[in-house]
Design a protein around this motif. Structure first.
Motif, PDB file in Angstrom:
ATOM      1  N   GLY A   3       0.991  -1.325   0.231  1.00 42.22           N
ATOM      2  CA  GLY A   3       0.021  -0.110   0.072  1.00 42.22           C
ATOM      3  C   GLY A   3       1.029   1.226  -0.062  1.00 42.22           C
ATOM      4  O   GLY A   3       2.102   1.212   0.004  1.00 42.22           O
ATOM      5  N   ARG A   4       0.180   2.363   0.125  1.00 50.75           N
ATOM      6  CA  ARG A   4       0.817   3.624   0.119  1.00 50.75           C
ATOM      7  C   ARG A   4       1.592   3.899   1.312  1.00 50.75           C
ATOM      8  O   ARG A   4       1.330   3.340   2.432  1.00 50.75           O
ATOM      9  N   MET A  60       2.975   5.153   4.383  1.00 50.82           N
ATOM     10  CA  MET A  60       2.302   5.854   5.481  1.00 50.82           C
ATOM     11  C   MET A  60       3.143   7.125   6.272  1.00 50.82           C
ATOM     12  O   MET A  60       4.355   6.901   6.119  1.00 50.82           O
ATOM     13  N   HIS A  68       4.282   0.618   5.592  1.00 46.79           N
ATOM     14  CA  HIS A  68       3.083   0.480   4.516  1.00 46.79           C
ATOM     15  C   HIS A  68       2.078  -0.721   5.083  1.00 46.79           C
ATOM     16  O   HIS A  68       2.654  -1.616   5.627  1.00 46.79           O
ATOM     17  N   ASP A  69       0.720  -0.616   4.440  1.00 46.53           N
ATOM     18  CA  ASP A  69       0.083  -1.702   4.951  1.00 46.53           C
ATOM     19  C   ASP A  69       0.110  -2.659   3.617  1.00 46.53           C
ATOM     20  O   ASP A  69       0.592  -2.187   2.289  1.00 46.53           O
ATOM     21  N   HIS A 111       0.718   5.666  -6.409  1.00 53.03           N
ATOM     22  CA  HIS A 111       1.632   5.504  -5.310  1.00 53.03           C
ATOM     23  C   HIS A 111       1.218   4.351  -4.418  1.00 53.03           C
ATOM     24  O   HIS A 111       1.506   4.196  -3.176  1.00 53.03           O
ATOM     25  N   ARG A 156      -2.304   1.902  -3.231  1.00 50.69           N
ATOM     26  CA  ARG A 156      -3.587   1.964  -2.474  1.00 50.69           C
ATOM     27  C   ARG A 156      -3.735   2.157  -1.192  1.00 50.69           C
ATOM     28  O   ARG A 156      -2.707   1.784  -0.491  1.00 50.69           O
ATOM     29  N   ASP A 157      -4.559   2.997  -0.556  1.00 48.35           N
ATOM     30  CA  ASP A 157      -4.831   3.262   0.954  1.00 48.35           C
ATOM     31  C   ASP A 157      -4.877   1.705   1.623  1.00 48.35           C
ATOM     32  O   ASP A 157      -4.217   1.614   2.617  1.00 48.35           O
ATOM     33  N   VAL A 158      -5.804   1.090   0.869  1.00 47.10           N
ATOM     34  CA  VAL A 158      -6.299  -0.223   1.515  1.00 47.10           C
ATOM     35  C   VAL A 158      -5.919  -1.387   0.466  1.00 47.10           C
ATOM     36  O   VAL A 158      -6.884  -1.681  -0.254  1.00 47.10           O
TER      37      VAL A 158
END
Length: 311
Positions: A25-26, A28, A33-34, A207, A209-211
Motif C-alpha cells: 500500500g501507500r 504511511m 506500508h499496509d 503511489h 492503494r490506501d487499503v
C-alpha cells in the motif's frame, strides 16, 4: 520431574513460505506500508529443539543451506521468542535451542520467522506454560509480520502489516522450484526502492492503494488447486524494486520461465526466486536445468501445515 517440566526436550518443525501475491500500500506517515498478501507454506522446514537450561542460549545451528549470517545472540528470532514467552508467562528457567535449517537464509522465505514460531511452540510444551493458540499468535505478531503465518501454515491472506491472518481455502498441491542466492537483499532497501520508483513514476503507476487487497483471481486459483490459473495471477509489488537492486536475478528469472516454469516470482523481497510448475515431474526437470546453469535450486510443494511438534 515436575509438572512444569514434562519433557526433557521438544522438537518442533515449522515451514518456510512463499508470497504468491503481495500488494504494498501507500507509504504511511509512520514510514510503514499496509500490505495485502497471500501466503503459502511450503515443504522447506526449520527444526528447533528446545532443551532445559539455566540460561537462554543458541546451541548448534546446522542445515542444508549456507548458514552465513545466522546470529547466535539476541538478534536470533528463536531466542527472542523464547525470552518473550518466558517474560509473558513468568517462567524463571532458561532454554537451549538447537536449530536445523532447510529454508534459505535471508532469502525472503521466512526462515527466521519459522524459527521463532517453532521456538514458541517448543518452549510452551517444554515448560508446560499451556498457552492457547490465540495467545501464541499474539506473541508471534510481536516478533515479526511473518511469524504468525509460520504458526498457522497452509494458505492464508495477510493484511495490515501482514500479521492479520485469515485462512484461505486451498485444494490440491502446488509444485515449486526455489532458486536460492547466497547474497541477501535488504528488505528496507527494497521498500525504499519501491517508494522511490513510485515517486518518480507516480503519474503512470500510482503511489499504492490506501487499503490494499488480494485479487479474487488469486483466491479462486487456490480454491481450484489450479496451477495454471495461479501462475497467471502471481504478483509481487516488490519484484521490480528487488530486480533494480539485484539485476543479476533477472537472468535466472528469465531462464526459469523459458525452461518449463508456468511463472516465476521474487519471493517476498528476495533474493529467492519461486517458480511454479505444472507437476512434480516438471519441477524436477526445471531444478536440473537451473542446477546445470550454476544456480542453487530446491524442490518444494505446498500448502503444508504450520509449526508442529515432531519426533
Amino acid at each position: 520431574m515436575s509438572l512444569a517440566e514434562p519433557f526433557p526436550s521438544v522438537r518442533v518443525r515449522a515451514p518456510g513460505k512463499i508470497n504468491v501475491y503481495l500488494e504494498v500500500g501507500r507509504l504511511m506517515p509512520d514510514g510503514y506500508h499496509d500490505l495485502a498478501t497471500a501466503f503459502q507454506a511450503v515443504s522447506l522446514y526449520e527444526d528447533v529443539t528446545a532443551t532445559h537450561d539455566d540460561d537462554f542460549v543458541i546451541g548448534s545451528i546446522t542445515g542444508t543451506v549456507p548458514l552465513i549470517g545466522v546470529p547466535k545472540d539476541d538478534r536470533n528470532l528463536a531466542l527472542a521468542a523464547a525470552k518473550l514467552l518466558a517474560a509473558e508467562t513468568g517462567y524463571h528457567g532458561g532454554v537451549r535451542l538447537d536449530i536445523a535449517k532447510d529454508v534459505p537464509v535471508s532469502g525472503g522465505m521466512g526462515g527466521g520467522s519459522a524459527d521463532a514460531a517453532a521456538a514458541l511452540v517448543a518452549c510452551d510444551a517444554l515448560w508446560g506454560t499451556g498457552l492457547t493458540s490465540g495467545d501464541l499468535h499474539a506473541l508471534a505478531a510481536r516478533l515479526g509480520a511473518d511469524v504468525p503465518f509460520a504458526l498457522l501454515g497452509g494458505t492464508a491472506v495477510g493484511t495490515g502489516r501482514g500479521d492479520n491472518l485469515n485462512p484461505a481455502l486451498a485444494h490440491g498441491r502446488f509444485d515449486w522450484v526455489l532458486a536460492a542466492n547466497p547474497v541477501g537483499v535488504s528488505t528496507p532497501e527494497a521498500y525504499a526502492m519501491l517508494d522511490r520508483h513510485r515517486e518518480e513514476h507516480g503519474a503512470e503507476i500510482g503511489h499504492g492503494r490506501d487499503v490494499p487487497g488480494v485479487e479474487a483471481d488469486v483466491l479462486h486459483a487456490l480454491r481450484q488447486g489450479d496451477a495454471r490459473m495461479l501462475a497467471a495471477a502471481l504478483s509481487n509489488d516488490l519484484q521490480a524494486a528487488t530486480l533494480r537492486l539485484r539485476p543479476d536475478l533477472s537472468e535466472v528469472l528469465e531462464l526459469g520461465e523459458s525452461s518449463g516454469a508456468l511463472a516465476g516470482i521474487v519471493s517476498g523481497s528476495g533474493p529467492t526466486l519461486a517458480f511454479l510448475c505444472e507437476s512434480a515431474e516438471a519441477a524436477a526437470e526445471l531444478q536440473q536445468t537451473l542446477v546445470t546453469s550454476g544456480t542453487d535450486a530446491l524442490l518444494a510443494h505446498g500448502p503444508v501445515p504450520g509449526a508442529r511438534i515432531v519426533g
